[in-house]
Design a protein around this motif. Structure first.
Motif, mmCIF file in Angstrom:
data_model
loop_
_atom_site.group_PDB
_atom_site.id
_atom_site.type_symbol
_atom_site.label_atom_id
_atom_site.label_comp_id
_atom_site.label_asym_id
_atom_site.label_seq_id
_atom_site.Cartn_x
_atom_site.Cartn_y
_atom_site.Cartn_z
ATOM 1 N N THR A 63 0.858 -1.176 0.000
ATOM 2 C CA THR A 63 0.000 0.000 0.000
ATOM 3 C C THR A 63 0.893 1.224 0.000
ATOM 4 O OG1 THR A 63 -1.733 -1.182 1.186
ATOM 5 C CG2 THR A 63 -1.797 1.221 1.284
ATOM 6 N N VAL A 64 0.574 2.196 -0.854
ATOM 7 C CA VAL A 64 1.355 3.425 -0.944
ATOM 8 C C VAL A 64 0.420 4.628 -0.904
ATOM 9 C CG1 VAL A 64 3.229 2.365 -2.275
ATOM 10 C CG2 VAL A 64 1.331 3.452 -3.486
ATOM 11 N N GLN A 65 0.923 5.727 -0.385
ATOM 12 C CA GLN A 65 0.206 6.985 -0.517
ATOM 13 C C GLN A 65 0.708 7.641 -1.790
ATOM 14 O OE1 GLN A 65 0.153 9.806 2.773
ATOM 15 N NE2 GLN A 65 -0.227 11.479 1.337
ATOM 16 N N TYR A 66 -0.162 7.797 -2.758
ATOM 17 C CA TYR A 66 0.244 8.360 -4.042
ATOM 18 C C TYR A 66 -0.314 9.755 -4.265
ATOM 19 C CZ TYR A 66 -4.398 7.041 -5.676
ATOM 20 O OH TYR A 66 -5.758 6.913 -5.817
ATOM 21 N N ALA A 67 -1.227 10.180 -3.406
ATOM 22 C CA ALA A 67 -1.858 11.478 -3.629
ATOM 23 C C ALA A 67 -2.360 12.063 -2.318
ATOM 24 C CB ALA A 67 -3.038 11.335 -4.595
ATOM 25 N N THR A 68 -2.662 13.358 -2.380
ATOM 26 C CA THR A 68 -3.393 14.059 -1.336
ATOM 27 C C THR A 68 -4.474 14.851 -2.063
ATOM 28 O OG1 THR A 68 -1.417 14.250 0.029
ATOM 29 C CG2 THR A 68 -3.254 15.716 0.562
ATOM 30 N N VAL A 69 -5.730 14.512 -1.759
ATOM 31 C CA VAL A 69 -6.856 15.168 -2.425
ATOM 32 C C VAL A 69 -7.723 15.819 -1.361
ATOM 33 C CG1 VAL A 69 -8.904 14.825 -3.855
ATOM 34 C CG2 VAL A 69 -6.812 13.554 -4.369
ATOM 35 N N ASP A 70 -7.961 17.104 -1.537
ATOM 36 C CA ASP A 70 -8.767 17.866 -0.588
ATOM 37 C C ASP A 70 -8.208 17.739 0.833
ATOM 38 O OD1 ASP A 70 -10.851 19.652 -0.047
ATOM 39 O OD2 ASP A 70 -12.259 18.026 0.434
ATOM 40 N N GLY A 71 -6.886 17.733 0.934
ATOM 41 C CA GLY A 71 -6.211 17.664 2.223
ATOM 42 C C GLY A 71 -6.163 16.281 2.853
ATOM 43 N N LYS A 72 -6.678 15.259 2.165
ATOM 44 C CA LYS A 72 -6.703 13.900 2.723
ATOM 45 C C LYS A 72 -5.764 13.008 1.928
ATOM 46 C CE LYS A 72 -11.504 14.522 3.961
ATOM 47 N NZ LYS A 72 -12.821 14.458 3.377
ATOM 48 N N PRO A 73 -4.980 12.167 2.642
ATOM 49 C CA PRO A 73 -4.093 11.248 1.922
ATOM 50 C C PRO A 73 -4.905 10.200 1.165
ATOM 51 C CG PRO A 73 -4.051 10.790 4.282
ATOM 52 C CD PRO A 73 -4.897 12.019 4.086
ATOM 53 N N VAL A 74 -4.414 9.832 -0.007
ATOM 54 C CA VAL A 74 -5.054 8.801 -0.821
ATOM 55 C C VAL A 74 -4.058 7.657 -0.961
ATOM 56 C CG1 VAL A 74 -6.140 8.245 -3.021
ATOM 57 C CG2 VAL A 74 -6.349 10.558 -2.083
ATOM 58 N N ARG A 75 -4.522 6.463 -0.607
ATOM 59 C CA ARG A 75 -3.661 5.289 -0.670
ATOM 60 C C ARG A 75 -4.158 4.346 -1.758
ATOM 61 N NH1 ARG A 75 -3.962 7.051 4.340
ATOM 62 N NH2 ARG A 75 -2.054 7.373 5.502
ATOM 63 N N GLY A 76 -3.203 3.739 -2.432
ATOM 64 C CA GLY A 76 -3.510 2.757 -3.462
ATOM 65 C C GLY A 76 -2.646 1.533 -3.265
ATOM 66 N N TYR A 77 -2.721 0.659 -4.209
ATOM 67 C CA TYR A 77 -2.016 -0.620 -4.147
ATOM 68 C C TYR A 77 -1.016 -0.640 -5.295
ATOM 69 C CZ TYR A 77 -1.527 -5.749 -4.135
ATOM 70 O OH TYR A 77 -1.059 -7.042 -4.082
ATOM 71 N N LEU A 78 0.256 -0.744 -4.959
ATOM 72 C CA LEU A 78 1.313 -0.758 -5.958
ATOM 73 C C LEU A 78 1.895 -2.162 -6.068
ATOM 74 C CD1 LEU A 78 3.211 0.791 -7.921
ATOM 75 C CD2 LEU A 78 4.739 1.120 -5.948
ATOM 76 N N ALA A 79 1.890 -2.704 -7.272
ATOM 77 C CA ALA A 79 2.482 -4.016 -7.541
ATOM 78 C C ALA A 79 3.571 -3.852 -8.589
ATOM 79 C CB ALA A 79 1.412 -4.992 -8.019
ATOM 80 N N GLN A 80 4.701 -4.499 -8.348
ATOM 81 C CA GLN A 80 5.839 -4.419 -9.260
ATOM 82 C C GLN A 80 6.466 -5.799 -9.403
ATOM 83 O OE1 GLN A 80 7.618 -1.472 -6.571
ATOM 84 N NE2 GLN A 80 7.847 -0.111 -8.335
ATOM 85 N N PRO A 81 7.115 -6.064 -10.544
ATOM 86 C CA PRO A 81 7.819 -7.344 -10.695
ATOM 87 C C PRO A 81 8.933 -7.436 -9.646
ATOM 88 C CG PRO A 81 7.735 -6.162 -12.786
ATOM 89 C CD PRO A 81 7.234 -5.229 -11.731
ATOM 90 N N HIS A 85 14.412 -4.661 -13.142
ATOM 91 C CA HIS A 85 15.655 -3.919 -13.328
ATOM 92 C C HIS A 85 15.367 -2.758 -14.275
ATOM 93 C CE1 HIS A 85 17.964 -6.980 -11.306
ATOM 94 N NE2 HIS A 85 17.392 -7.901 -12.071
ATOM 95 N N GLY A 86 15.858 -1.596 -13.944
ATOM 96 C CA GLY A 86 15.666 -0.435 -14.801
ATOM 97 C C GLY A 86 14.277 0.159 -14.671
ATOM 98 N N ARG A 87 14.025 1.098 -15.552
ATOM 99 C CA ARG A 87 12.741 1.800 -15.544
ATOM 100 C C ARG A 87 11.682 0.942 -16.222
ATOM 101 N NH1 ARG A 87 14.078 7.730 -17.570
ATOM 102 N NH2 ARG A 87 12.401 7.020 -18.888
ATOM 103 N N LEU A 88 10.556 0.789 -15.568
ATOM 104 C CA LEU A 88 9.469 -0.028 -16.104
ATOM 105 C C LEU A 88 8.268 0.834 -16.456
ATOM 106 C CD1 LEU A 88 9.496 -2.929 -13.488
ATOM 107 C CD2 LEU A 88 10.490 -2.946 -15.778
ATOM 108 N N PRO A 89 7.518 0.454 -17.491
ATOM 109 C CA PRO A 89 6.296 1.191 -17.801
ATOM 110 C C PRO A 89 5.293 1.044 -16.658
ATOM 111 C CG PRO A 89 6.456 -0.800 -19.135
ATOM 112 C CD PRO A 89 7.745 -0.680 -18.383
ATOM 113 N N PRO A 167 8.746 5.266 -17.878
ATOM 114 C CA PRO A 167 8.961 5.948 -19.157
ATOM 115 C C PRO A 167 7.680 6.086 -19.988
ATOM 116 C CG PRO A 167 9.792 3.708 -19.264
ATOM 117 C CD PRO A 167 9.354 3.933 -17.847
ATOM 118 N N ARG A 168 6.735 5.180 -19.763
ATOM 119 C CA ARG A 168 5.433 5.220 -20.440
ATOM 120 C C ARG A 168 4.379 4.830 -19.409
ATOM 121 N NH1 ARG A 168 8.847 2.506 -23.138
ATOM 122 N NH2 ARG A 168 7.937 0.470 -22.774
ATOM 123 N N ILE A 169 3.176 5.379 -19.576
ATOM 124 C CA ILE A 169 2.100 5.087 -18.631
ATOM 125 C C ILE A 169 0.822 4.803 -19.405
ATOM 126 C CG2 ILE A 169 0.691 5.981 -16.727
ATOM 127 C CD1 ILE A 169 3.155 7.711 -15.970
#
Length: 188
Positions: A63-81, A85-89, A167-169
């Motif tokens: 779980t990561v905090q990726y944003a703050t909206v209207d003064g409140k932290p927003v948490r999401g779920y980050l999954a990575q291989p 290695h290196g920068r991933l899309p 590098p790409r989203i």
């Protein structure tokens, strides 16, 4: 298909979608919510074959905090291989009308298993629905202030681009998240 051909096909498809969207009558938010409720009548959030399949390669998630909206932290779920290695899309993963639940987390894991940094966002402020009535209420809250949802998604993009150096989203969503996926693509 080579890249220039793919670009032409994607551009043509985008133009067709925009033409159809402009010609079609726009549903009011109330009509949209009512149609979603009718479509999901009697359903509950349950796992499906796509969300129960294992990722193609090991992933790490948190779980990561990726944003703050209207003064409140927003948490999401980050999954990575796990062996990245290196920068991933990156991929912004937008939940269906049930919210950010285990099914959406599993889909983020599957995308990470294919080599992406998958950030499953939360448009419902930490809530997930167990019933259609709850989903309607949560969806109505988002549609009541779309500027907050857009800010949420803009910060998700910035998190992947700036903090994780993607590098790409891309963006993907289901049901309610599918319409927000299109809106996100149009924003960027």
């Amino acid at each position: 298909m080579n890249k220039p051909s793919l670009l032409i096909v994607c551009t043509a498809l985008a133009c067709l979608m925009m033409t159809v969207a402009q010609a079609a009558p726009r549903l009011s938010d109330s009509d949209y919510i009512a149609r979603m409720a009718q479509m999901h009548a009697g359903e509950h959030p349950t796992a499906n074959s796509a969300s129960t399949a294992k990722p193609a390669m090991p992933v790490i998630s948190r779980t990561v905090q990726y944003a703050t909206v209207d003064g409140k932290p927003v948490r999401g779920y980050l999954a990575q291989p796990k062996q990245a290695h290196g920068r991933l899309p990156g991929i912004i993963v937008i939940h269906e009308w049930w919210g950010l639940n285990d099914n959406i987390r599993a889909m983020a894991d599957r995308l990470a298993g294919e080599g992406y940094q998958a950030l499953a966002v939360d448009l419902y402020g930490g809530h997930a629905a167990a019933t259609a009535a709850e989903a309607q209420k949560l969806m109505r809250g988002v549609l009541a202030d779309t500027a907050q949802a857009e800010d949420n998604l803009r910060q998700a993009y910035e998190y992947l681009a700036g903090k994780l150096h993607a590098p790409r989203i891309g963006v993907i969503g289901w049901c309610f998240g599918g319409s927000w996926s299109l809106q996100t693509a149009l924003m960027f």
